[in-house]
Enzyme design. Structure first.
Site, PDB file in Angstrom:
ATOM      1  N   ASP A   1       0.853  -1.198   0.000  1.00  0.00           N
ATOM      2  CA  ASP A   1       0.000   0.000   0.000  1.00  0.00           C
ATOM      3  C   ASP A   1       0.887   1.245   0.000  1.00  0.00           C
ATOM      4  O   ASP A   1       1.605   1.514   0.958  1.00  0.00           O
ATOM      5  CB  ASP A   1      -0.882   0.012   1.257  1.00  0.00           C
ATOM      6  CG  ASP A   1      -1.838   1.195   1.259  1.00  0.00           C
ATOM      7  OD1 ASP A   1      -2.962   1.037   0.756  1.00  0.00           O
ATOM      8  OD2 ASP A   1      -1.449   2.280   1.740  1.00  0.00           O
TER       9      ASP A   1
ATOM     10  N   TYR B   1       3.366   9.681  -0.656  1.00  0.00           N
ATOM     11  CA  TYR B   1       4.471   9.100   0.127  1.00  0.00           C
ATOM     12  C   TYR B   1       5.814   9.290  -0.576  1.00  0.00           C
ATOM     13  O   TYR B   1       6.860   9.082   0.010  1.00  0.00           O
ATOM     14  CB  TYR B   1       4.252   7.599   0.400  1.00  0.00           C
ATOM     15  CG  TYR B   1       2.959   7.232   1.094  1.00  0.00           C
ATOM     16  CD1 TYR B   1       2.135   8.194   1.683  1.00  0.00           C
ATOM     17  CD2 TYR B   1       2.552   5.902   1.166  1.00  0.00           C
ATOM     18  CE1 TYR B   1       0.939   7.838   2.305  1.00  0.00           C
ATOM     19  CE2 TYR B   1       1.359   5.544   1.790  1.00  0.00           C
ATOM     20  CZ  TYR B   1       0.554   6.522   2.344  1.00  0.00           C
ATOM     21  OH  TYR B   1      -0.623   6.150   2.949  1.00  0.00           O
TER      22      TYR B   1
ATOM     23  N   LYS C   1      -2.477   5.893  -4.362  1.00  0.00           N
ATOM     24  CA  LYS C   1      -3.513   6.908  -4.108  1.00  0.00           C
ATOM     25  C   LYS C   1      -3.162   8.206  -4.808  1.00  0.00           C
ATOM     26  O   LYS C   1      -1.989   8.608  -4.840  1.00  0.00           O
ATOM     27  CB  LYS C   1      -3.624   7.175  -2.591  1.00  0.00           C
ATOM     28  CG  LYS C   1      -3.663   5.918  -1.750  1.00  0.00           C
ATOM     29  CD  LYS C   1      -3.780   6.168  -0.265  1.00  0.00           C
ATOM     30  CE  LYS C   1      -3.507   4.891   0.507  1.00  0.00           C
ATOM     31  NZ  LYS C   1      -2.097   4.636   0.826  1.00  0.00           N
TER      32      LYS C   1
ATOM     33  N   HIS D   1      -7.036   9.915  -2.315  1.00  0.00           N
ATOM     34  CA  HIS D   1      -6.377   9.902  -1.002  1.00  0.00           C
ATOM     35  C   HIS D   1      -7.123  10.746   0.033  1.00  0.00           C
ATOM     36  O   HIS D   1      -7.202  10.382   1.200  1.00  0.00           O
ATOM     37  CB  HIS D   1      -4.942  10.422  -1.160  1.00  0.00           C
ATOM     38  CG  HIS D   1      -4.002  10.017  -0.071  1.00  0.00           C
ATOM     39  ND1 HIS D   1      -2.658   9.881  -0.278  1.00  0.00           N
ATOM     40  CD2 HIS D   1      -4.197   9.712   1.233  1.00  0.00           C
ATOM     41  CE1 HIS D   1      -2.078   9.515   0.860  1.00  0.00           C
ATOM     42  NE2 HIS D   1      -2.993   9.410   1.786  1.00  0.00           N
TER      43      HIS D   1
HETATM   44  N1  LIG Z   1      -4.893   6.724   3.618  1.00  0.00           N
HETATM   45  C1  LIG Z   1      -4.287   7.413   4.550  1.00  0.00           C
HETATM   46  O1  LIG Z   1      -4.514   8.622   4.721  1.00  0.00           O
HETATM   47  C2  LIG Z   1      -3.288   6.728   5.419  1.00  0.00           C
HETATM   48  C3  LIG Z   1      -2.814   7.350   6.585  1.00  0.00           C
HETATM   49  C4  LIG Z   1      -1.898   6.660   7.368  1.00  0.00           C
HETATM   50  C5  LIG Z   1      -1.475   5.397   6.987  1.00  0.00           C
HETATM   51  N2  LIG Z   1      -1.928   4.817   5.844  1.00  0.00           N
HETATM   52  C6  LIG Z   1      -1.486   3.465   5.416  1.00  0.00           C
HETATM   53  O2  LIG Z   1      -1.519   2.582   6.533  1.00  0.00           O
HETATM   54  C7  LIG Z   1      -0.211   2.025   6.728  1.00  0.00           C
HETATM   55  C8  LIG Z   1       0.018   1.753   8.184  1.00  0.00           C
HETATM   56  O3  LIG Z   1      -0.085   2.947   8.943  1.00  0.00           O
HETATM   57  P1  LIG Z   1       1.126   3.551   9.781  1.00  0.00           P
HETATM   58  O4  LIG Z   1       2.376   3.110   9.166  1.00  0.00           O
HETATM   59  O5  LIG Z   1       0.984   4.978   9.860  1.00  0.00           O
HETATM   60  O6  LIG Z   1       0.867   2.974  11.243  1.00  0.00           O
HETATM   61  P2  LIG Z   1       0.979   1.517  11.898  1.00  0.00           P
HETATM   62  O7  LIG Z   1       1.222   0.463  10.883  1.00  0.00           O
HETATM   63  O8  LIG Z   1      -0.165   1.406  12.825  1.00  0.00           O
HETATM   64  O9  LIG Z   1       2.265   1.690  12.791  1.00  0.00           O
HETATM   65  C9  LIG Z   1       3.547   1.754  12.257  1.00  0.00           C
HETATM   66  C10 LIG Z   1       4.520   1.815  13.430  1.00  0.00           C
HETATM   67  O10 LIG Z   1       4.455   0.588  14.149  1.00  0.00           O
HETATM   68  C11 LIG Z   1       5.751   0.044  14.317  1.00  0.00           C
HETATM   69  N3  LIG Z   1       5.633  -1.411  14.230  1.00  0.00           N
HETATM   70  C12 LIG Z   1       5.389  -2.162  13.125  1.00  0.00           C
HETATM   71  N4  LIG Z   1       5.334  -3.460  13.434  1.00  0.00           N
HETATM   72  C13 LIG Z   1       5.538  -3.545  14.762  1.00  0.00           C
HETATM   73  C14 LIG Z   1       5.602  -4.628  15.674  1.00  0.00           C
HETATM   74  N5  LIG Z   1       5.442  -5.876  15.270  1.00  0.00           N
HETATM   75  N6  LIG Z   1       5.831  -4.346  16.985  1.00  0.00           N
HETATM   76  C15 LIG Z   1       5.993  -3.080  17.415  1.00  0.00           C
HETATM   77  N7  LIG Z   1       5.945  -2.001  16.592  1.00  0.00           N
HETATM   78  C16 LIG Z   1       5.715  -2.241  15.289  1.00  0.00           C
HETATM   79  C17 LIG Z   1       6.574   0.630  13.203  1.00  0.00           C
HETATM   80  O11 LIG Z   1       7.908   0.797  13.583  1.00  0.00           O
HETATM   81  P3  LIG Z   1       9.142  -0.069  12.964  1.00  0.00           P
HETATM   82  O12 LIG Z   1       9.409   0.456  11.586  1.00  0.00           O
HETATM   83  O13 LIG Z   1      10.210   0.224  13.943  1.00  0.00           O
HETATM   84  O14 LIG Z   1       8.716  -1.499  12.955  1.00  0.00           O
HETATM   85  C18 LIG Z   1       5.939   2.016  13.026  1.00  0.00           C
HETATM   86  O15 LIG Z   1       6.500   2.936  13.945  1.00  0.00           O
HETATM   87  C19 LIG Z   1       0.713   3.094   6.130  1.00  0.00           C
HETATM   88  O16 LIG Z   1       2.009   2.630   5.895  1.00  0.00           O
HETATM   89  C20 LIG Z   1      -0.051   3.469   4.888  1.00  0.00           C
HETATM   90  O17 LIG Z   1       0.136   2.489   3.885  1.00  0.00           O
HETATM   91  C21 LIG Z   1      -2.834   5.469   5.069  1.00  0.00           C
END
Ligand SMILES: NC(=O)c1ccc[n+]([C@@H]2O[C@H](COP(=O)([O-])OP(=O)(O)OC[C@H]3O[C@@H](n4cnc5c(N)ncnc54)[C@H](OP(=O)(O)O)[C@@H]3O)[C@@H](O)[C@H]2O)c1
Length: 285
Positions: free
Chosen positions: A47, A52, A77, A110
């Site tokens: 994704d 990004y 997006k 997006h």
């Molecule tokens: N459409 C939108 O507006 C929108 C907005 C936000 C996000 N997104 C999408 O959703 C995806 C996920 O959201 P996000 O990246 O913001 O938040 P998330 O996946 O909830 O959290 C990511 C964080 O969690 C940590 N993490 C990952 N696996 C872990 C584990 N097993 N144990 C402990 N910590 C862990 C990562 O650090 P490390 O790198 O240190 O593992 C990172 O700091 C994004 O990458 C994007 O594709 C979309």
């Protein structure tokens, strides 16, 4: 990893329910590395987004993995600066070049501002011309969701929004269910929020199933029917996050996690604030 689950979208295509998100992975090299690691671990869904600024890294990672294009699901997006009649079609062509592919599995609007209705119509044209297989929305939680539903010839296949145990989106799920729209969870781990990750129920279930707290949360998403793509650049987390298909939470355990819902978002800007703040940003090609 043959036991990964898929969700059949309302256009008949099957999306892998689990993937890698690449938000805030800085630069194409770091993104390529994370994508390569994820694909080696069995991930088959990435994704990304124009905003990004790492779509080239996604495309390069998929190419370098040696996997056939059709084995990997790509979501990207469009940013509002690219919404508009004719403008959106040009933006999709540039996106295909950045991703180094001749089709995108799922393309989303997006953000819910700008010329979103015109952009939706252009995305429908991209489906007709085969450049895009499925189309959907991200962050359309206001009545702009219904505006799109009214003008759509092709109904959105997914709605991607903030969703985690503190913010479970049950109201929104009821709104989209009649249209067969699947919910995709962003911030699935609460953006690594410590309070969420360390909830006692996750500690307890992690011990019971010999998993980590993060794995319990991700398993809850899967069993809730959410499409989920946690982000990580760390090899151990990338490996850990996909290792959730060999156990199942009981109905009582799911119900107990459902009790954590407290209408708590981590991204708290109002629609007007989002519109004012996010429209300042124009991604580079
Ligand atoms: N459409 C939108 O507006 C929108 C907005 C936000 C996000 N997104 C999408 O959703 C995806 C996920 O959201 P996000 O990246 O913001 O938040 P998330 O996946 O909830 O959290 C990511 C964080 O969690 C940590 N993490 C990952 N696996 C872990 C584990 N097993 N144990 C402990 N910590 C862990 C990562 O650090 P490390 O790198 O240190 O593992 C990172 O700091 C994004 O990458 C994007 O594709 C979309």
């Amino acid at each position: 990893m043959n036991n990964q689950t898929t969700i059949t979208l309302n256009n008949g295509t099957k999306i892998p329910q689990f993937g890698l998100g690449v938000f805030q992975i800085e630069g194409n090299e770091a993104t390529k590395k994370a994508v390569l690691e994820a694909l080696a671990q069995g991930y088959r869904h990435i994704d990304t987004a124009h905003a990004y600024q790492n779509e080239r890294g996604v495309g390069a990672g998929i190419k370098e993995s040696g996997l056939a294009r059709e084995e990997v699901w790509i979501t990207s997006k469009l940013w509002p600066s690219d919404y508009g009649t004719a403008k959106t079609t040009i933006a999709i062509d540039k996106m295909l070049q950045r991703l180094d592919t001749d089709y995108i599995d799922l393309l989303l609007l997006h953000q819910q501002f700008g010329a979103y209705k015109e952009a939706w119509k252009e995305m429908e044209l991209a489906v007709a011309s085969g450049k895009v297989k499925a189309i959907g929305l991200s962050n359309f939680e206001s009545n702009r969701l219904e505006e799109i539903l009214q003008i759509a010839t092709i109904q959105p296949a997914v709605l991607q929004v903030e969703c985690h145990p503190y913010y479970q989106q049950s109201g929104l799920k009821k709104r989209i269910e009649p249209f067969g729209i699947a919910l995709e969870s962003w911030y699935p781990l609460g953006h690594a929020n410590e309070d969420l990750l360390n909830e006692p129920i996750f500690q307890q279930l992690a011990k019971k199933y010999a998993k980590t707290n993060a794995q319990i949360i991700l398993r809850w998403h899967i069993q809730s029917g959410n499409i989920v793509f946690p982000r990580s650049t760390k090899q151990n987390h990338i490996q850990e996050n996909i290792d959730i298909f060999d156990f199942a939470l009981s109905n009582d355990e799911m119900a107990e996690i459902n009790q954590l819902d407290q209408n708590k978002r981590f991204f708290t800007l109002s629609l007007a604030e989002q519109e004012a703040q996010l429209s300042q940003f124009i991604p580079e090609d």
